[in-house]
Design a protein around this motif. Structure first.
Motif, PDB file in Angstrom:
ATOM      1  N   MET A  95     -33.961   3.293   1.798  1.00 54.20           N
ATOM      2  CA  MET A  95     -33.508   3.657   3.146  1.00 54.20           C
ATOM      3  C   MET A  95     -33.847   5.125   3.593  1.00 54.20           C
ATOM      4  O   MET A  95     -33.772   5.959   2.874  1.00 54.20           O
ATOM      5  CB  MET A  95     -32.060   3.360   3.431  1.00 54.20           C
ATOM      6  N   ASN A  96     -34.196   5.292   4.789  1.00 56.29           N
ATOM      7  CA  ASN A  96     -34.730   6.691   5.156  1.00 56.29           C
ATOM      8  C   ASN A  96     -33.387   7.400   5.911  1.00 56.29           C
ATOM      9  O   ASN A  96     -33.743   8.492   6.508  1.00 56.29           O
ATOM     10  CB  ASN A  96     -35.968   6.644   5.840  1.00 56.29           C
ATOM     11  N   ARG A  97     -32.218   6.809   5.753  1.00 54.06           N
ATOM     12  CA  ARG A  97     -31.310   7.940   6.200  1.00 54.06           C
ATOM     13  C   ARG A  97     -30.858   9.187   5.712  1.00 54.06           C
ATOM     14  O   ARG A  97     -30.878   9.226   4.421  1.00 54.06           O
ATOM     15  CB  ARG A  97     -29.880   6.959   6.437  1.00 54.06           C
ATOM     16  N   GLN A  98     -30.760  10.088   6.396  1.00 50.26           N
ATOM     17  CA  GLN A  98     -30.276  11.593   5.958  1.00 50.26           C
ATOM     18  C   GLN A  98     -29.013  11.738   5.578  1.00 50.26           C
ATOM     19  O   GLN A  98     -28.057  11.055   6.184  1.00 50.26           O
ATOM     20  CB  GLN A  98     -30.540  12.461   7.217  1.00 50.26           C
ATOM     21  N   VAL A  99     -28.667  11.978   4.255  1.00 50.10           N
ATOM     22  CA  VAL A  99     -27.307  12.263   3.733  1.00 50.10           C
ATOM     23  C   VAL A  99     -26.905  13.400   4.311  1.00 50.10           C
ATOM     24  O   VAL A  99     -27.383  14.626   4.491  1.00 50.10           O
ATOM     25  CB  VAL A  99     -27.554  12.492   2.113  1.00 50.10           C
ATOM     26  N   ALA A 100     -25.792  13.292   4.856  1.00 53.05           N
ATOM     27  CA  ALA A 100     -25.038  14.469   5.601  1.00 53.05           C
ATOM     28  C   ALA A 100     -23.963  15.155   4.476  1.00 53.05           C
ATOM     29  O   ALA A 100     -24.010  16.393   4.491  1.00 53.05           O
ATOM     30  CB  ALA A 100     -23.868  13.943   6.627  1.00 53.05           C
ATOM     31  N   ILE A 101     -23.402  14.375   3.655  1.00 51.29           N
ATOM     32  CA  ILE A 101     -22.626  14.996   2.534  1.00 51.29           C
ATOM     33  C   ILE A 101     -22.458  13.899   1.430  1.00 51.29           C
ATOM     34  O   ILE A 101     -22.598  12.552   1.659  1.00 51.29           O
ATOM     35  CB  ILE A 101     -21.149  15.338   3.155  1.00 51.29           C
ATOM     36  N   GLU A 102     -22.540  14.504   0.195  1.00 49.33           N
ATOM     37  CA  GLU A 102     -22.533  13.433  -0.985  1.00 49.33           C
ATOM     38  C   GLU A 102     -21.471  14.152  -1.776  1.00 49.33           C
ATOM     39  O   GLU A 102     -21.281  15.182  -2.193  1.00 49.33           O
ATOM     40  CB  GLU A 102     -23.898  13.504  -1.874  1.00 49.33           C
ATOM     41  N   LEU A 103     -20.703  13.249  -2.421  1.00 49.22           N
ATOM     42  CA  LEU A 103     -19.518  13.615  -3.340  1.00 49.22           C
ATOM     43  C   LEU A 103     -19.916  13.132  -4.807  1.00 49.22           C
ATOM     44  O   LEU A 103     -20.477  11.873  -4.823  1.00 49.22           O
ATOM     45  CB  LEU A 103     -18.310  12.624  -2.715  1.00 49.22           C
ATOM     46  N   LYS A 104     -19.806  13.758  -5.728  1.00 46.37           N
ATOM     47  CA  LYS A 104     -20.089  13.484  -7.024  1.00 46.37           C
ATOM     48  C   LYS A 104     -19.103  13.484  -8.031  1.00 46.37           C
ATOM     49  O   LYS A 104     -18.501  14.828  -8.327  1.00 46.37           O
ATOM     50  CB  LYS A 104     -21.499  14.226  -7.713  1.00 46.37           C
ATOM     51  N   ASN A 105     -18.494  12.424  -8.618  1.00 44.22           N
ATOM     52  CA  ASN A 105     -17.377  12.629  -9.633  1.00 44.22           C
ATOM     53  C   ASN A 105     -16.288  13.159  -9.141  1.00 44.22           C
ATOM     54  O   ASN A 105     -15.604  14.032  -9.981  1.00 44.22           O
ATOM     55  CB  ASN A 105     -17.882  12.911 -11.031  1.00 44.22           C
ATOM     56  N   ILE A 106     -15.715  13.245  -8.172  1.00 41.33           N
ATOM     57  CA  ILE A 106     -14.605  14.092  -7.605  1.00 41.33           C
ATOM     58  C   ILE A 106     -13.279  13.423  -8.027  1.00 41.33           C
ATOM     59  O   ILE A 106     -13.100  12.166  -8.114  1.00 41.33           O
ATOM     60  CB  ILE A 106     -14.512  14.089  -5.743  1.00 41.33           C
ATOM     61  N   SER A 107     -12.601  14.527  -8.804  1.00 43.87           N
ATOM     62  CA  SER A 107     -11.137  14.072  -9.168  1.00 43.87           C
ATOM     63  C   SER A 107     -10.132  14.906  -8.711  1.00 43.87           C
ATOM     64  O   SER A 107     -10.433  16.124  -8.643  1.00 43.87           O
ATOM     65  CB  SER A 107     -11.136  13.879 -10.799  1.00 43.87           C
ATOM     66  N   LYS A 108      -8.773  14.269  -8.316  1.00 42.70           N
ATOM     67  CA  LYS A 108      -8.030  15.344  -8.071  1.00 42.70           C
ATOM     68  C   LYS A 108      -6.485  14.677  -8.546  1.00 42.70           C
ATOM     69  O   LYS A 108      -6.183  13.467  -8.458  1.00 42.70           O
ATOM     70  CB  LYS A 108      -7.853  15.555  -6.559  1.00 42.70           C
ATOM     71  N   SER A 109      -5.725  15.315  -9.235  1.00 43.94           N
ATOM     72  CA  SER A 109      -4.256  14.908  -9.680  1.00 43.94           C
ATOM     73  C   SER A 109      -3.392  15.641  -9.221  1.00 43.94           C
ATOM     74  O   SER A 109      -3.270  16.955  -9.078  1.00 43.94           O
ATOM     75  CB  SER A 109      -4.435  14.521 -11.154  1.00 43.94           C
ATOM     76  N   PHE A 110      -2.264  15.037  -8.828  1.00 36.00           N
ATOM     77  CA  PHE A 110      -1.047  15.712  -8.600  1.00 36.00           C
ATOM     78  C   PHE A 110       0.054  15.285  -9.405  1.00 36.00           C
ATOM     79  O   PHE A 110       0.508  14.291  -9.910  1.00 36.00           O
ATOM     80  CB  PHE A 110      -0.273  15.037  -7.090  1.00 36.00           C
ATOM     81  N   GLY A 111       0.409  16.516 -10.511  1.00 34.91           N
ATOM     82  CA  GLY A 111       1.303  16.319 -11.527  1.00 34.91           C
ATOM     83  C   GLY A 111       0.425  15.377 -12.518  1.00 34.91           C
ATOM     84  O   GLY A 111      -0.522  15.761 -12.913  1.00 34.91           O
ATOM     85  N   SER A 112       0.988  14.332 -13.015  1.00 34.50           N
ATOM     86  CA  SER A 112       0.314  13.567 -14.058  1.00 34.50           C
ATOM     87  C   SER A 112      -0.372  12.192 -13.296  1.00 34.50           C
ATOM     88  O   SER A 112      -0.807  11.493 -14.031  1.00 34.50           O
ATOM     89  CB  SER A 112       1.490  12.985 -14.768  1.00 34.50           C
ATOM     90  N   VAL A 113      -0.157  12.145 -11.697  1.00 35.51           N
ATOM     91  CA  VAL A 113      -0.750  10.961 -11.069  1.00 35.51           C
ATOM     92  C   VAL A 113      -2.077  11.566 -10.683  1.00 35.51           C
ATOM     93  O   VAL A 113      -2.222  12.433  -9.873  1.00 35.51           O
ATOM     94  CB  VAL A 113       0.320  10.739 -10.109  1.00 35.51           C
ATOM     95  N   TYR A 114      -2.946  10.587 -10.909  1.00 34.11           N
ATOM     96  CA  TYR A 114      -4.470  10.547 -10.145  1.00 34.11           C
ATOM     97  C   TYR A 114      -4.234  10.250  -8.755  1.00 34.11           C
ATOM     98  O   TYR A 114      -3.822   9.129  -8.508  1.00 34.11           O
ATOM     99  CB  TYR A 114      -5.304   9.921 -11.045  1.00 34.11           C
ATOM    100  N   ALA A 115      -4.685  11.068  -7.862  1.00 35.93           N
ATOM    101  CA  ALA A 115      -4.735  10.605  -6.537  1.00 35.93           C
ATOM    102  C   ALA A 115      -6.328  10.094  -6.192  1.00 35.93           C
ATOM    103  O   ALA A 115      -6.619   9.066  -5.700  1.00 35.93           O
ATOM    104  CB  ALA A 115      -4.540  11.728  -5.469  1.00 35.93           C
ATOM    105  N   ASN A 116      -7.297  10.994  -6.859  1.00 39.53           N
ATOM    106  CA  ASN A 116      -8.745  10.389  -6.910  1.00 39.53           C
ATOM    107  C   ASN A 116      -9.372  10.679  -8.341  1.00 39.53           C
ATOM    108  O   ASN A 116      -8.836  11.720  -9.002  1.00 39.53           O
ATOM    109  CB  ASN A 116      -9.635  11.315  -5.882  1.00 39.53           C
ATOM    110  N   LYS A 117     -10.019   9.568  -8.614  1.00 37.25           N
ATOM    111  CA  LYS A 117     -10.533   9.628 -10.082  1.00 37.25           C
ATOM    112  C   LYS A 117     -11.897   9.161  -9.840  1.00 37.25           C
ATOM    113  O   LYS A 117     -12.318   8.234  -9.691  1.00 37.25           O
ATOM    114  CB  LYS A 117      -9.577   8.468 -10.610  1.00 37.25           C
ATOM    115  N   ASP A 118     -12.749  10.025 -10.342  1.00 33.58           N
ATOM    116  CA  ASP A 118     -14.048   9.966 -10.423  1.00 33.58           C
ATOM    117  C   ASP A 118     -14.718   9.633  -9.334  1.00 33.58           C
ATOM    118  O   ASP A 118     -15.409   8.398  -9.362  1.00 33.58           O
ATOM    119  CB  ASP A 118     -14.248   9.250 -11.840  1.00 33.58           C
ATOM    120  N   ILE A 119     -14.726   9.994  -8.150  1.00 33.01           N
ATOM    121  CA  ILE A 119     -15.307   9.313  -6.959  1.00 33.01           C
ATOM    122  C   ILE A 119     -16.648   9.774  -6.497  1.00 33.01           C
ATOM    123  O   ILE A 119     -16.867  11.001  -6.429  1.00 33.01           O
ATOM    124  CB  ILE A 119     -14.382   9.411  -5.588  1.00 33.01           C
ATOM    125  N   SER A 120     -17.447   8.945  -6.299  1.00 31.31           N
ATOM    126  CA  SER A 120     -19.099   9.311  -5.870  1.00 31.31           C
ATOM    127  C   SER A 120     -19.263   8.679  -4.620  1.00 31.31           C
ATOM    128  O   SER A 120     -19.433   7.312  -4.698  1.00 31.31           O
ATOM    129  CB  SER A 120     -20.176   9.067  -6.908  1.00 31.31           C
TER     130      SER A 120
END
Lengths: 325, 513
Positions: free
Chosen positions: B1-26
């Protein structure tokens, strides 16, 4: 006599005006500094210390230095008080009321300790320090004031710090309403999360306004000693002025320009007992209460009218932490 | 596809305390598309978007914009990358005007020039078709107006990527359509739009592409054209869910609550309730539809004895004694003793129903503290109840002694609704009991309400999702500006009919003439 009364009321009002302008700046950032009484007290004693050591070290005082040195020491002292408060409440998110009250206790203790120490150094018979030379420099009035009759007495007979107080109040009003940075500061006090999301550095605004507010409040203490009390420092002489300044903030519905007139009214109410003949001691105290009664009336009226603009900043007293939900 | 990427996320993780809110998101967002982020409550949608808009900072991973790694550590940074987010809870200063809010936080001349700013905002309004009074203070605005201000604010900052967090939750169907047409106009203008939602039909009608999150993990994305509700739901919850609400025919209905011509005037002298009459039967779910703030809250509060009435009466037919009582003169305590339960889930969830700083057990006791004769409180039963609710309604909490404030919004709601239902009412009034809940938990609540109905309880359900009202209720009462504009049979009505009744104005006109 009326002219004299108004004059005294204005002289009485200046410390309150400094205190309330400083407190308004602080409160507009969402921080309720109940330590203002302590900050003003520390501002006063620090000015006294600067003046004392300068007077001791020279033969004849240089009028410029005699004004600048106490002002600098006063700024230093009250700014440090502001730093204590802002680090505790903004950085460490301590309870603002408790911190403020503790700061008042600390400030008064600090002032009395160093006041007492200085009194000891002078080996004087009376429990006070007189800095008449410095006070004289502070009280220099405009040379043409005497020649203008009543107008001169009413408007031009005060020392420069009084005009500084009014000018600071006017500038602060302008700052809140007409400048970009003022808009940002008000946003921080109303809704820090919104301000944060809009890219405003909440922490910097809070720290800055608390410290600048404290410095301005500290001038109130300096004016009290150097001008109102003719350079005589005695422990606990400052009285309730810090609390009156906080009451004045409410009376002025968080507007420094209203605070100018409000402070004169408060000053007048505070000393009106001197002008009513044959008052017993107890009724004098009753008269001294009137500023507080007026404040309560204003509180009742503003809360009855429920006008959003005359309410305190919405996040006043609440700590802000970005990642808390 | 020839669409232009506006923003790309690579392996994003975020946790609050011991709880994962986001895990390895691409994932990717393309230019000129409307992307829906779909997921249950607590699946990490908002957390992920907050990281793009600079509210949170990722624990690990990279955000790539225009081929370069972007560091977004504050909302200001996000604006630098032309990213703007419209939050679920509006980030507006109440005492400021629309323009003041729009220019808030921007750099420029240190003395404000409001006239120039207003002019510039006006140009944006004209371009995209926003209608709003720019000098109005925010506290005088309706929810939809506030949202408009939020969107203008983001565009004013030159955002090319707009993130909207559940924008339609508070809008009427008509306002939603208006919003969607503006969003489409923006997409055609080349902007990327990311919309967080859990309303499937909106996803299908608005977006070009759907990305699904589940429990903090990225499940995948699909072109909207090539998918359907069933597939999306399956991706969202990880298992097939029966989406139909099982509605039984009402049996043995008797009149339980009779509201006769009640009116109510608020402190400003405005009529909030205007001559409202209806009957709620036992064994039936009566739905109440209407634009938010049309008097639903006051109506329920009147029945619960919390609202002072200016006229009319509320008759309660007690099933135990057979007597009829007028609730209008009764105190809330007396009304509760009769078995009328109000479960109110307003926007501010912790406002009326629960105490945030108290734990789940203590909150259970708010209903039962009067029970027992001993001087000391009985803690065992409330504890059992708390455990039962946690278990039955799948409340996600470390244990029953966690302060309610620390639970996520959806879980707070489960605790509240669970408690109200557990007290065996004869009339159950639920206002927005599923607001903010994901599909799975919503259906749990619907089933609970249905069970109450089968047990012969008169259920009054105030809802905002018309699809649900039509599927769940037996009859639907439509309220408009404090008056009843119609009572329809849920089995034969349509969304359009209810939508029209909700905004019906001829009633008001008739009163004025």
């Amino acid at each position: 006599m009326i002219v004299a009364f108004i004059q005294r009321a204005i002289v009485q009002s200046i410390p309150l005006l400094f205190g309330s302008t400083g407190e308004i700046i602080t409160e507009k950032s969402g921080n309720l500094n109940l330590g203002t009484a302590g900050v003003m007290y520390v501002g006063g004693i620090c000015g006294v210390m600067g003046a004392f050591f300068y007077e001791q070290s020279v033969e004849t005082v240089n009028p410029i230095l005699a004004v600048i040195i106490p002002m600098l020491t006063c700024i230093l002292g009250s700014a440090l008080m502001g730093v204590i408060y802002s680090v505790l409440t903004v950085t460490l998110r301590a309870n603002q009321n408790v911190t403020g009250l503790a700061l008042t206790t600390f400030g008064v203790g600090f002032g009395n300790f160093f006041g007492g120490s200085l009194i000891k150094l002078t080996n004087a018979d009376v429990p006070s320090i007189a800095l008449s030379a410095t006070s004289k420099c502070f009280k220099t009035t405009l040379p043409f004031a005497d020649k203008l009759g009543i107008i001169g007495d009413l408007f031009f007979s005060y020392s420069f710090l009084a005009y500084v107080a009014v000018i600071i109040a006017l500038i602060t009003s302008f700052y809140f309403n007409r400048t970009r940075s003022g808009l940002h500061l008000r946003a921080v006090g109303e809704n820090p999360a919104t301000a944060d999301a809009a890219g405003i550095n909440v922490t910097v605004y809070k720290h800055t306004s608390i410290i600048i507010g404290s410095i301005i409040a500290g001038f109130g203490g300096l004016y009290y000693v150097m001008d109102y009390a003719n350079g005589v420092w005695s422990n606990d002489g400052f009285g309730d002025r810090g609390w009156l300044a906080i009451a004045l903030v409410i009376f002025a519905i968080w507007r420094p320009n209203v605070s100018i007139l409000g402070s004169i009214l408060f000053g007048g109410l505070f000393i009106v007992y001197n002008y009513i003949p044959d008052l017993s001691l107890s009724s004098q105290e009753l008269f001294k209460m009137t500023p507080y009664v007026v404040t309560i009336l204003v509180l009742i009226i503003t809360s009855m009218r429920q006008k959003k603009e005359s309410q305190p900043p919405a996040s006043l007293g609440l700590p802000y932490f970005r990642e808390e939900r | 596809m020839n669409r232009q990427v506006a923003i790309e996320l690579k392996n994003i993780s975020k946790s609050f305390g011991s709880v994962y809110a986001n895990k390895d998101i691409s994932m990717c967002v393309y230019q000129g598309e409307i992307l829906s982020i779909l997921g249950e409550n607590g699946s990490g949608k908002t957390t992920l978007m907050n990281m793009i808009s600079g509210i949170y900072y990722p624990d690990s991973g990279h955000i790539i914009i225009d081929g370069e790694e972007a560091v977004i550590s504050s909302p200001k940074d996000a604006f630098k990358y032309n990213i703007g987010m419209i939050h679920q809870h509006f980030k507006l200063v109440d005492v400021f005007s629309a323009v003041e809010n729009i220019i808030l936080g921007l750099s420029g001349s240190s003395i404000l020039n409001m006239a120039a700013a207003t002019k510039k905002v006006k140009e944006i309004c004209d371009k995209y078709g926003f209608v709003v009074d720019l000098n109005k203070k925010i506290y005088e605005m309706s929810v939809s107006e506030k949202q408009t201000v939020e969107i203008i604010k983001v565009i004013y900052r030159g955002a090319n990527i707009l993130i909207l967090d559940e924008p339609t939750a508070v809008l009427t169907p008509q306002e939603t359509q208006k919003l969607f047409s503006i969003l489409r106009k923006m997409r055609d203008d080349g902007k990327s739009i990311v919309i967080i939602t859990h309303k499937l039909h909106e996803v299908l009608s608005l977006s070009d592409r759907v990305a699904v999150l589940r429990k903090g993990e990225y499940i995948g994305d699909v072109e909207t054209k090539q998918t359907n509700e069933a597939q999306l739901t399956e991706m969202m919850v990880g298992k097939k869910v029966e989406l139909n609400i099982e509605r039984s025919e009402p049996v043995n209905t008797v009149e339980r609550l009779e509201v006769k011509g009640i009116s109510c005037i608020n402190r400003d002298g405005i009529k909030i309730l205007d001559n409202i009459s209806f009957v709620a039967n036992s064994g039936e779910i009566l739905g109440i539809a209407g634009i938010a703030g049309s008097g639903q809250r006051e109506l329920l509060e009147s029945i619960a004895g919390l609202q002072k009435l200016n006229g009319g009466e509320i008759l309660y037919h007690d099933p135990k004694t057979g007597f009829t009582e007028n609730l209008r003169d009764k105190s809330p305590v007396r009304i509760k003793e009769l078995g009328v339960r109000l479960s109110f889930v307003p926007e501010d969830r912790l406002g009326m129903g629960l105490v945030g700083n108290m734990d789940i057990v203590d909150n259970m006791m708010l209903r039962s503290y009067k029970k027992g004769k001993s001087f000391f409180l009985e803690r065992k039963q409330p504890k059992n109840l708390a455990l039962k609710i946690i278990n039955d309604l799948e409340v996600v909490t470390p244990n029953e002694n966690t302060p309610v404030r620390r639970l996520s919004g959806g879980n707070v709601q489960k605790v509240l609704v669970g408690r109200e239902i557990a007290s065996n009412p004869t009339v159950l009034m639920a206002a927005y009991p599923v607001r903010g809940l994901d599909i799975n938990s919503s259906h749990l609540i619907y089933n609970l309400l249905n069970k109450q109905k089968e047990n012969g309880v008169a259920v009054i359900f105030v809802g905002e999702d018309l699809d649900v009202l039509i599927d769940l209720c037996d009859r639907i009462l439509v309220i408009c500006a404090g008056g009843i504009s119609g009572i329809v049979d849920a089995r034969s009505t349509t969304k359009e009919e209810i939508g029209l009744l909700m905004t019906k104005t001829n009633r008001g006109d008739a009163n004025e003439s």
